[in-house]
Design a protein around this motif. Structure first.
Motif, PDB file in Angstrom:
ATOM      1  N   GLU A 185       0.774  -1.222  -0.141  1.00 43.41           N
ATOM      2  CA  GLU A 185      -0.082   0.057  -0.198  1.00 43.41           C
ATOM      3  C   GLU A 185       0.744   1.218   0.044  1.00 43.41           C
ATOM      4  OE1 GLU A 185      -3.069   0.122   3.200  1.00 43.41           O
ATOM      5  OE2 GLU A 185      -3.717  -1.833   2.553  1.00 43.41           O
ATOM      6  N   MET A 186       0.530   2.523  -0.846  1.00 38.20           N
ATOM      7  CA  MET A 186       1.103   3.709  -0.570  1.00 38.20           C
ATOM      8  C   MET A 186       0.191   4.527  -0.194  1.00 38.20           C
ATOM      9  SD  MET A 186       4.257   4.597  -1.865  1.00 38.20           S
ATOM     10  CE  MET A 186       4.785   5.881  -1.098  1.00 38.20           C
TER      11      MET A 186
ATOM     12  N   LEU B 291       5.171   3.968   2.326  1.00 40.50           N
ATOM     13  CA  LEU B 291       5.141   2.762   1.804  1.00 40.50           C
ATOM     14  C   LEU B 291       5.034   1.565   2.736  1.00 40.50           C
ATOM     15  CD1 LEU B 291       5.073   0.709  -0.951  1.00 40.50           C
ATOM     16  CD2 LEU B 291       7.632   0.690  -0.545  1.00 40.50           C
ATOM     17  N   THR B 292       3.944   0.760   2.737  1.00 46.69           N
ATOM     18  CA  THR B 292       3.797  -0.076   3.604  1.00 46.69           C
ATOM     19  C   THR B 292       3.469  -1.643   2.826  1.00 46.69           C
ATOM     20  OG1 THR B 292       2.421   1.123   5.101  1.00 46.69           O
ATOM     21  CG2 THR B 292       2.206  -1.150   5.634  1.00 46.69           C
ATOM     22  N   ILE B 293       4.477  -2.584   3.269  1.00 49.20           N
ATOM     23  CA  ILE B 293       4.524  -3.836   2.906  1.00 49.20           C
ATOM     24  C   ILE B 293       4.119  -4.706   3.854  1.00 49.20           C
ATOM     25  CG2 ILE B 293       5.599  -5.768   1.778  1.00 49.20           C
ATOM     26  CD1 ILE B 293       7.521  -3.341   0.351  1.00 49.20           C
TER      27      ILE B 293
ATOM     28  N   ARG C  60       3.239 -13.163  10.720  1.00 47.89           N
ATOM     29  CA  ARG C  60       2.629 -11.807  10.014  1.00 47.89           C
ATOM     30  C   ARG C  60       3.985 -10.606  10.005  1.00 47.89           C
ATOM     31  NH1 ARG C  60      -0.713 -11.158   6.949  1.00 47.89           N
ATOM     32  NH2 ARG C  60      -0.694  -8.861   6.900  1.00 47.89           N
ATOM     33  N   PHE C  61       4.389 -10.151   8.977  1.00 45.44           N
ATOM     34  CA  PHE C  61       5.480  -9.031   9.094  1.00 45.44           C
ATOM     35  C   PHE C  61       4.788  -7.856   8.198  1.00 45.44           C
ATOM     36  CE2 PHE C  61       5.992 -11.677   4.958  1.00 45.44           C
ATOM     37  CZ  PHE C  61       6.118 -10.328   4.214  1.00 45.44           C
ATOM     38  N   GLU C  62       5.587  -6.717   8.714  1.00 47.63           N
ATOM     39  CA  GLU C  62       5.349  -5.473   8.089  1.00 47.63           C
ATOM     40  C   GLU C  62       6.339  -4.593   8.116  1.00 47.63           C
ATOM     41  OE1 GLU C  62       3.291  -1.978  10.358  1.00 47.63           O
ATOM     42  OE2 GLU C  62       1.762  -3.326   9.733  1.00 47.63           O
ATOM     43  N   TYR C  63       6.541  -3.917   6.945  1.00 48.63           N
ATOM     44  CA  TYR C  63       7.717  -3.077   6.585  1.00 48.63           C
ATOM     45  C   TYR C  63       7.029  -1.790   6.145  1.00 48.63           C
ATOM     46  CZ  TYR C  63      11.519  -0.777   4.337  1.00 48.63           C
ATOM     47  OH  TYR C  63      12.679   0.209   3.966  1.00 48.63           O
ATOM     48  N   ARG C  64       7.505  -0.804   6.814  1.00 49.52           N
ATOM     49  CA  ARG C  64       7.185   0.826   6.481  1.00 49.52           C
ATOM     50  C   ARG C  64       8.251   1.461   6.055  1.00 49.52           C
ATOM     51  NH1 ARG C  64       2.185   2.360   8.236  1.00 49.52           N
ATOM     52  NH2 ARG C  64       0.752   0.472   9.224  1.00 49.52           N
TER      53      ARG C  64
END
Length: 161
Positions: A85-86, A91-93, A115-119
């Motif tokens: 998502e942008m 940016l969020t992955i 679960r993982f999240e990169y911002r």
């Protein structure tokens, strides 16, 4: 919380006056050992409390003249298990490393699952209409083009002394 990862290179074994090696190298080693100790002692006990919490995969963010390039390590993750998502300039992955079914008894595991999240907050204006993402060799590459730069123009002064 994401922590920076220092990799080898010209600074990894740099010697400083009064130090055996670069103090950050020693700190990284200590930090890694503390993390391993905490996971081995608290991992099982903290499992239910931390279940559902996202962690951040290893990633690189670089900038070229016309785009920002984000490369995230997601080995074994299928593209349908990823979401990108942008919003504005962030940016969020997100995604999930799924636990695979095993036979026998697992004696030790150091691979992360769940679960993982990169911002990443991008430093400049972007063109959200032309963002591209590819998944190849376990690396998700997201290319975020920069907004077109406007050419400098001369502004004439119309009033005043």
């Amino acid at each position: 919380m994401t922590l920076p990862v220092r990799r080898g290179g010209p600074l990894a074994e740099r010697r400083l006056p009064g130090w055996g090696t670069d103090p950050l190298t020693e700190f990284n080693d200590l930090f890694g050992r503390m993390g391993t100790l905490l996971e081995s002692t608290m991992g099982g006990a903290m499992g239910p409390m931390t279940q559902g919490m996202a962690w951040s995969p290893l990633a690189d963010l670089s900038e070229t003249d016309d785009a920002y390039l984000v490369e995230v390590e997601v080995p074994g993750v299928k593209r349908e298990d990823l979401d990108i998502e942008m919003t504005e300039r962030e940016l969020t992955i997100t995604g999930e490393f799924k636990e695979r079914e095993r036979t026998g008894m697992l004696r030790r595991s150091t691979r992360r699952t769940g679960r993982f999240e990169y911002r990443a907050a991008l430093p400049g204006d972007i063109n959200p209409e032309h963002i591209e993402a590819t998944l190849e060799g376990g690396v998700l590459t997201v290319t975020v083009p920069k907004a077109g730069t406007t050419e400098a123009r001369h502004i004439e002064i119309t009033s005043g002394h």
